[in-house]
Design a protein around this motif. Structure first.
Motif, PDB file in Angstrom:
ATOM      1  N   HIS A  11       5.471  -2.564  -5.110  1.00 10.50           N
ATOM      2  CA  HIS A  11       4.284  -2.933  -4.346  1.00 10.50           C
ATOM      3  C   HIS A  11       3.050  -2.909  -5.240  1.00 10.50           C
ATOM      4  O   HIS A  11       3.097  -2.408  -6.364  1.00 10.50           O
ATOM      5  N   LYS A  17      -5.164  -1.795   0.522  1.00 11.82           N
ATOM      6  CA  LYS A  17      -4.017  -2.211   1.318  1.00 11.82           C
ATOM      7  C   LYS A  17      -2.803  -2.356   0.412  1.00 11.82           C
ATOM      8  O   LYS A  17      -2.911  -2.865  -0.704  1.00 11.82           O
ATOM      9  N   LYS A  18      -1.649  -1.909   0.888  1.00 14.09           N
ATOM     10  CA  LYS A  18      -0.407  -1.982   0.127  1.00 14.09           C
ATOM     11  C   LYS A  18       0.346  -3.260   0.498  1.00 14.09           C
ATOM     12  O   LYS A  18       0.541  -3.560   1.682  1.00 14.09           O
ATOM     13  N   TYR A  19       0.765  -4.019  -0.524  1.00 12.20           N
ATOM     14  CA  TYR A  19       1.533  -5.251  -0.343  1.00 12.20           C
ATOM     15  C   TYR A  19       2.889  -5.074  -1.026  1.00 12.20           C
ATOM     16  O   TYR A  19       2.947  -4.740  -2.206  1.00 12.20           O
ATOM     17  N   TYR A  20       3.979  -5.339  -0.287  1.00 11.68           N
ATOM     18  CA  TYR A  20       5.322  -5.169  -0.828  1.00 11.68           C
ATOM     19  C   TYR A  20       5.866  -6.472  -1.382  1.00 11.68           C
ATOM     20  O   TYR A  20       5.543  -7.564  -0.913  1.00 11.68           O
ATOM     21  N   TYR A  54       4.774 -11.302  -3.072  1.00 11.74           N
ATOM     22  CA  TYR A  54       4.257 -10.235  -2.230  1.00 11.74           C
ATOM     23  C   TYR A  54       3.997 -10.795  -0.835  1.00 11.74           C
ATOM     24  O   TYR A  54       3.528 -11.923  -0.692  1.00 11.74           O
ATOM     25  N   PHE A  56       1.788 -11.063   2.199  1.00 12.98           N
ATOM     26  CA  PHE A  56       0.398 -10.837   2.602  1.00 12.98           C
ATOM     27  C   PHE A  56       0.325 -10.465   4.085  1.00 12.98           C
ATOM     28  O   PHE A  56      -0.351  -9.527   4.473  1.00 12.98           O
ATOM     29  N   THR A  65       2.573 -15.455   1.830  1.00 12.42           N
ATOM     30  CA  THR A  65       2.867 -14.761   0.580  1.00 12.42           C
ATOM     31  C   THR A  65       1.839 -15.093  -0.494  1.00 12.42           C
ATOM     32  O   THR A  65       1.108 -16.092  -0.395  1.00 12.42           O
ATOM     33  N   TYR A  69      -2.720 -12.169  -8.290  1.00  8.25           N
ATOM     34  CA  TYR A  69      -3.908 -11.562  -7.687  1.00  8.25           C
ATOM     35  C   TYR A  69      -4.847 -11.087  -8.776  1.00  8.25           C
ATOM     36  O   TYR A  69      -4.451 -10.847  -9.919  1.00  8.25           O
ATOM     37  N   ARG A  79      -0.272 -18.982  -3.417  1.00  8.48           N
ATOM     38  CA  ARG A  79      -0.055 -18.644  -2.010  1.00  8.48           C
ATOM     39  C   ARG A  79       0.864 -19.656  -1.331  1.00  8.48           C
ATOM     40  O   ARG A  79       0.852 -20.828  -1.663  1.00  8.48           O
TER      41      ARG A  79
END
Length: 101
Positions: A11, A17-20, A54, A56, A65, A69, A79
């Protein structure tokens, strides 16, 4: 000292904010604008695609996604939005970490 493996999910944290990170398998329609005989029409098959990105956001109909970044601010690139009806599998990517007990 005994060590064991512990699964952690890949992540990033952007703007608190955490994005996996996921492997997404999906079906892509394919087409051909050339002439074809009737026997050739059904030979055209959809492509089975794999994307790694990732997540979103997601809701009941779509998954959004990004793959790139900005390291200093919440700016996203590469994206995509996938309709859920074309996704066949989503797998969260794990990272195995050695841990002491």
């Amino acid at each position: 000292m005994v060590r064991r493996k512990k699964a952690k999910f890949r992540h990033v944290i952007i703007g608190n904010k955490k994005y996996y990170f996921y492997k997404i398998e999906w079906i892509d329609p394919c087409g051909d604008s050339g002439h074809a005989e009737a026997s050739e029409v059904k030979e055209l098959k959809p492509a089975k695609m794999i994307s790694q990105a990732y997540i979103f956001a997601k809701d009941n109909k779509c998954v959004w996604t990004f793959a790139s970044y900005d390291s200093e601010q919440a700016v996203f690139s590469d994206r995509n939005v996938f309709p859920k009806c074309i996704i066949t599998k989503m797998e969260k990517i794990t990272i195995w970490v050695m841990e002491s007990i």
